[in-house]
Scaffold this active site. Sequence first.
Site: not given
Length: 635
Positions: A124, A237, A296, A312, A370
């Site tokens: 990340d 992302d 995403r 998320d 994740h």
Amino acid sequence: MGHSAKGSVGLFWLNAAEGFIDIKKDGQGLLGSVSSMFSAKTEKQVDTFWMFESGIMDMFIMMGPTPKDISRQYGSLTGNTPLPQEFAIAYHQCRWNYNDQEDVNMVEAKFDEHDIPMDVMWLDIEHTDGKKYFTWDTRKFPDSVAMIENLSSHGRKLVTIVDPHIKKDSGYWVHNDLSSKGLYVKNQDGGDYEGWCWPGASYYPDFLNAEARDYFAEQYKLSVYKGSTLDCYTWNDMNEPSVFNGPEVTMAKDKMHGEVEHRDMHNMYGMVYTMATHKGHLIRSENTLRPFVLTRSAYAGSQRYAAIWTGDNTAEWGHLEASIPMCLSLSIAGMGFCGADIGGFFGNPDGELFVRWYQAAAFQPFFRSHAHIDTKRREPWLYSAGEMALIRTAVRSRYALLPLWYTLFYEQEQDGTPPMRPLWYEFPEDEGSYAKEGSHMVGSSLLVAPVLTKGSTQVNVYFPGSTLWYDIWSHQKLDVSGSINYAAPYEKIPVFQRGGTIIPRRERVRRSAALMHDDPITLVVAPDKEGKASGTLYLDDGKSFAYQQGAKLYMQFTWDNGKMESKMISPAGMSTPVWLERVLVLGSAPPPGQVATVSSPSGTSSAQASYDYTTQVLTVRRPGVKLDMEWTIRV
């Protein structure tokens, strides 16, 4: 997509502006009371009201008449998901963030120590130099190439995150280049738009501009993205785009992409960003390797460039439950390469939730764990020995079925049918399946009914149609239809093979998909009530575009009351060392003898046939035929 027993219809509204769709069932819905003032309905129906901020009415109606026809028709408009590399459909291990190079090496080694397969490690935003993408924090990752090569030596890959916000930093070449070339999104006065995201003050490339996409694609060249290799892939992302100080945490609608206001293309921003990344992967490998990109944010057509996840989520049973309808909705909307964060991104899942989530996710297209930076570490070995063993079993079950998944992804590229499907998609005339949630099909052959509530040891399973079903774990034959309660002990979830299907498996599970590539195949035959079954298998090199020039094997297997045949659907375009190790025929009667006759262009031979009277499974061991030729087995 709308569906009833009469048929299916699809509606594609081509508009990238912010929209609101109100769904009204029999007078419900936000606008239901208004509409009822002007119309009288005598039949039950669903009405939808579409409101968009800007744009024109550009609408496509797809007449079906079946759900699969809708997928094919939608794919003809927006494109189908291209076949990914084999590693991409295996297991991915991620968190925000693995601390440093030593941490990555330790986690990878622990997967081997505990005999849990894994194909991809993820990094990340903390791996970068101050949130500047295409860079490394060299204190934490002093030799990223060696780290990636260590993964590669075990058949594994690395994925690094590359977000669209660009740090305002005069020492950062990407910012300086985009600024000097005038490739940022603009304010109304013509100045560069500045927002706030992970790096702090940030600018946003205008990816609607082909020049900006081309510039970004060039950054993936190994000579530019120093410290990367061809085994390093990309996670896009925050590409809605996310702007922490913007209205609704995104870009203001009056910002400019050339002559186009952001309000007119907001929902498209994520897609045009992934177009740049996808092109960058092609450029760096000189168009030899299939890209892998995770996004995403998506729009109609994004399936051509990237896989997607549900965003998320949280470590709650309700979020595990929601992952199924979310992935099914994405699937029938063309984004068939989809999944959800195992265990939930936020929060700390207890052992039971974590195990059940792995068991469910193993049967979804994108399979990744994740977690948020503030959560406890949750690698499988940090749970109890018993829970780790159950996670291992779930992951290994995915690897055993990789030949089936790979075949489904190839077929998705051909006709648009997603690997993960609602029950009614496969059984369009079964009205009892329409409202059933919590279960799904994998292709046309597997019915999956995960445990979605805490403490449950049984699941109410709806069996559509009037066919036979076989428990894939016990091989028990079930002649059932409708809803029944089915045992779901902690060690497994209910999964059933549909009568009339044949699925390919690889039983020699290794540390990564690449190391299983040339392993032999086991075929599991589940006869229908007439004693017949069929299935397909697709093979290629697992990584390149050579299959598009014919370097592939695509075959159909049929079983008809003791006779099994393999026929090529398209001409054999390559040779392979892959051979047939076993054939399992479920729910079979005892064979007349203990020898099966195997015929192929190589000649005629015999193979051992045995029968288990307890499970009613007929096994043909080591037929030995290679899968690049046609053959026949008679029992």
